[in-house]
Design a protein around this motif. Structure first.
Motif, PDB file in Angstrom:
ATOM      1  N   UNK A   3      33.400 -71.165-149.727  1.00 24.59           N
ATOM      2  CA  UNK A   3      32.308 -71.871-149.080  1.00 24.59           C
ATOM      3  C   UNK A   3      31.980 -71.136-147.796  1.00 24.59           C
ATOM      4  N   UNK A   4      30.758 -70.645-147.699  1.00 24.94           N
ATOM      5  CA  UNK A   4      30.307 -69.918-146.526  1.00 24.94           C
ATOM      6  C   UNK A   4      29.287 -70.755-145.774  1.00 24.94           C
ATOM      7  N   UNK A   5      29.373 -70.716-144.464  1.00 24.54           N
ATOM      8  CA  UNK A   5      28.359 -71.354-143.623  1.00 24.54           C
ATOM      9  C   UNK A   5      27.724 -70.275-142.758  1.00 24.54           C
ATOM     10  N   UNK A   6      26.439 -70.031-142.961  1.00 23.99           N
ATOM     11  CA  UNK A   6      25.691 -69.097-142.124  1.00 23.99           C
ATOM     12  C   UNK A   6      25.167 -69.901-140.941  1.00 23.99           C
ATOM     13  N   UNK A   7      25.494 -69.469-139.747  1.00 29.03           N
ATOM     14  CA  UNK A   7      25.302 -70.317-138.563  1.00 29.03           C
ATOM     15  C   UNK A   7      24.551 -69.571-137.464  1.00 29.03           C
ATOM     16  N   UNK A   8      23.711 -70.330-136.759  1.00 26.61           N
ATOM     17  CA  UNK A   8      23.024 -69.774-135.589  1.00 26.61           C
ATOM     18  C   UNK A   8      22.824 -70.886-134.566  1.00 26.61           C
ATOM     19  N   UNK A   9      22.767 -70.508-133.292  1.00 26.18           N
ATOM     20  CA  UNK A   9      22.499 -71.471-132.232  1.00 26.18           C
ATOM     21  C   UNK A   9      21.364 -70.973-131.353  1.00 26.18           C
ATOM     22  N   UNK A  17      30.067 -70.126-119.899  1.00 28.02           N
ATOM     23  CA  UNK A  17      31.020 -70.325-118.807  1.00 28.02           C
ATOM     24  C   UNK A  17      30.323 -70.721-117.509  1.00 28.02           C
ATOM     25  N   UNK A  18      29.054 -70.354-117.374  1.00 26.86           N
ATOM     26  CA  UNK A  18      28.306 -70.702-116.166  1.00 26.86           C
ATOM     27  C   UNK A  18      27.428 -71.933-116.350  1.00 26.86           C
ATOM     28  N   UNK A  19      27.695 -72.687-117.410  1.00 24.44           N
ATOM     29  CA  UNK A  19      27.023 -73.977-117.547  1.00 24.44           C
ATOM     30  C   UNK A  19      25.894 -74.041-118.555  1.00 24.44           C
ATOM     31  N   UNK A  20      25.539 -72.935-119.200  1.00 24.70           N
ATOM     32  CA  UNK A  20      24.499 -73.009-120.220  1.00 24.70           C
ATOM     33  C   UNK A  20      25.026 -73.777-121.427  1.00 24.70           C
ATOM     34  N   UNK A  21      24.112 -74.413-122.173  1.00 27.31           N
ATOM     35  CA  UNK A  21      24.510 -75.314-123.249  1.00 27.31           C
ATOM     36  C   UNK A  21      23.758 -74.995-124.543  1.00 27.31           C
ATOM     37  N   UNK A  22      24.306 -75.462-125.637  1.00 24.15           N
ATOM     38  CA  UNK A  22      23.633 -75.348-126.942  1.00 24.15           C
ATOM     39  C   UNK A  22      22.537 -76.396-127.031  1.00 24.15           C
ATOM     40  N   UNK A  23      21.351 -75.977-127.465  1.00 24.96           N
ATOM     41  CA  UNK A  23      20.250 -76.930-127.641  1.00 24.96           C
ATOM     42  C   UNK A  23      19.832 -77.063-129.111  1.00 24.96           C
ATOM     43  N   UNK A  24      20.296 -76.144-129.952  1.00 27.93           N
ATOM     44  CA  UNK A  24      19.967 -76.240-131.378  1.00 27.93           C
ATOM     45  C   UNK A  24      21.074 -75.573-132.181  1.00 27.93           C
ATOM     46  N   UNK A  25      21.462 -76.228-133.277  1.00 29.92           N
ATOM     47  CA  UNK A  25      22.443 -75.680-134.212  1.00 29.92           C
ATOM     48  C   UNK A  25      21.831 -75.687-135.599  1.00 29.92           C
ATOM     49  N   UNK A  26      21.847 -74.527-136.244  1.00 24.23           N
ATOM     50  CA  UNK A  26      21.325 -74.422-137.604  1.00 24.23           C
ATOM     51  C   UNK A  26      22.370 -73.816-138.527  1.00 24.23           C
ATOM     52  N   UNK A  27      22.662 -74.475-139.638  1.00 23.73           N
ATOM     53  CA  UNK A  27      23.678 -73.997-140.581  1.00 23.73           C
ATOM     54  C   UNK A  27      23.129 -74.059-142.002  1.00 23.73           C
ATOM     55  N   UNK A  92      28.610 -62.690-133.424  1.00 23.97           N
ATOM     56  CA  UNK A  92      29.409 -63.910-133.502  1.00 23.97           C
ATOM     57  C   UNK A  92      30.013 -64.330-132.173  1.00 23.97           C
ATOM     58  N   UNK A  93      30.404 -63.381-131.336  1.00 22.32           N
ATOM     59  CA  UNK A  93      31.069 -63.727-130.081  1.00 22.32           C
ATOM     60  C   UNK A  93      30.214 -64.666-129.235  1.00 22.32           C
ATOM     61  N   UNK A  94      28.905 -64.475-129.265  1.00 17.16           N
ATOM     62  CA  UNK A  94      27.999 -65.311-128.465  1.00 17.16           C
ATOM     63  C   UNK A  94      28.044 -66.760-128.943  1.00 17.16           C
ATOM     64  N   UNK A  95      27.786 -66.987-130.235  1.00 18.62           N
ATOM     65  CA  UNK A  95      27.717 -68.350-130.766  1.00 18.62           C
ATOM     66  C   UNK A  95      29.088 -69.029-130.734  1.00 18.62           C
ATOM     67  N   UNK A  96      30.148 -68.276-131.071  1.00 21.71           N
ATOM     68  CA  UNK A  96      31.497 -68.845-131.051  1.00 21.71           C
ATOM     69  C   UNK A  96      31.873 -69.268-129.640  1.00 21.71           C
ATOM     70  N   UNK A  97      31.521 -68.450-128.644  1.00 23.69           N
ATOM     71  CA  UNK A  97      31.809 -68.799-127.263  1.00 23.69           C
ATOM     72  C   UNK A  97      31.143 -70.102-126.846  1.00 23.69           C
ATOM     73  N   UNK A  98      29.885 -70.267-127.221  1.00 27.89           N
ATOM     74  CA  UNK A  98      29.159 -71.493-126.882  1.00 27.89           C
ATOM     75  C   UNK A  98      29.718 -72.695-127.632  1.00 27.89           C
ATOM     76  N   UNK A  99      30.011 -72.523-128.931  1.00 30.36           N
ATOM     77  CA  UNK A  99      30.554 -73.645-129.698  1.00 30.36           C
ATOM     78  C   UNK A  99      31.916 -74.075-129.172  1.00 30.36           C
ATOM     79  N   UNK A 100      32.752 -73.110-128.825  1.00 29.99           N
ATOM     80  CA  UNK A 100      34.070 -73.455-128.277  1.00 29.99           C
ATOM     81  C   UNK A 100      33.950 -74.196-126.951  1.00 29.99           C
TER      82      UNK A 100
END
Length: 239
Positions: A3-9, A17-27, A92-100
């Motif tokens: 099962x694969x999930x193709x993901x973007x934010x 780390x400086x306070x920016x947040x996720x505003x949209x998640x698409x899978x 991936x590092x960008x989206x994973x960092x924000x999701x974490x």
């Protein structure tokens, strides 16, 4: 069977780390490398303004996001959806960092604790096409993936485009535009085909294709300091 999930934010800016947040998640979900239609798409209220440059990219205004749920209220739903899947993400590092960071703020463990492997299609593309442009737009153009209805970057649309790119990148097959409501076998079903009934043609590469192939090998030789496995294997076979 995977099962694969193709993901973007989409985010308010570039630094979780400086306070920016996720505003949209698409899978977009793939099972056995085919679209299932079991997708996930959520807008979030980040409780802050988007940076001007980010707003130009995604076009999601503060007024539009004001009545959307906060990430923490749906964090467990996101975890349940992603659990045990392999994630396919471009850069991936960008989206994973924000999701974490969002999971941390919601009091939940990081992605690595509940998902499988994370595959970075940007790293894959750089390995296959060293020295070339390997943005999602560039890969769409390279593989003939239609992005004509893409005015702004959107997480769901970009995930759909990336799913098509991923299939092309890993197998070189045509776009996976399939009818998820068609009479496909159920998940896990095995279909047996008697290939003896088919007369399979032998396709010989043209001079142009051979030249293009050699050009790719030369580029790989340069980037790997002459350690291209394909060429080494071919030389051993000849010897």
């Amino acid at each position: 069977m995977s099962r694969l999930i193709v993901l973007d934010t989409e985010t308010t800016g570039l630094s979780a780390e400086n306070g920016d947040r996720i505003i949209e998640l698409g899978c977009v979900e793939l099972f056995n490398r085919k679209l299932t239609g079991n997708d996930l798409h959520i807008y979030f209220n980040p409780e802050r303004e988007s940076h001007e440059d980010a707003l130009k990219v995604h076009g999601l205004t503060t007024d539009f996001l004001r009545d959307k749920p906060k990430f923490a209220t749906l964090a467990q739903d996101v975890v349940d959806y992603l659990r045990d899947a392999e994630l396919i993400i471009h850069n991936a590092a960008f989206d994973v960092g924000f999701l974490n960071k969002e999971l941390e703020l919601a009091g939940l463990p990081p992605l690595a604790s509940f998902v499988g492997e994370v595959t970075d299609t940007l790293a894959m593309a750089k390995a296959v096409y060293p020295g070339k442009r390997n943005s999602l737009d560039a890969l769409c153009d390279r593989f003939g993936v239609d992005r004509s209805n893409r005015t702004f970057h959107g997480a769901k649309l970009d995930a759909q485009l990336l799913a098509d790119v991923y299939i092309n990148l890993t197998r070189g097959q045509d776009a996976l535009l399939i009818d998820v409501a068609s009479n496909e076998p159920a998940h896990g079903a095995v279909v047996t085909i008697d290939l003896s009934a088919f007369e399979l043609p032998v396709l010989v590469a043209t001079e142009h294709e051979l030249a293009a192939h050699e050009e790719v090998l030369v580029q790989l030789d340069k980037s790997s300091n002459g350690r291209t496995l394909f060429r080494q294997t071919a030389e051993k076979a000849v010897a």
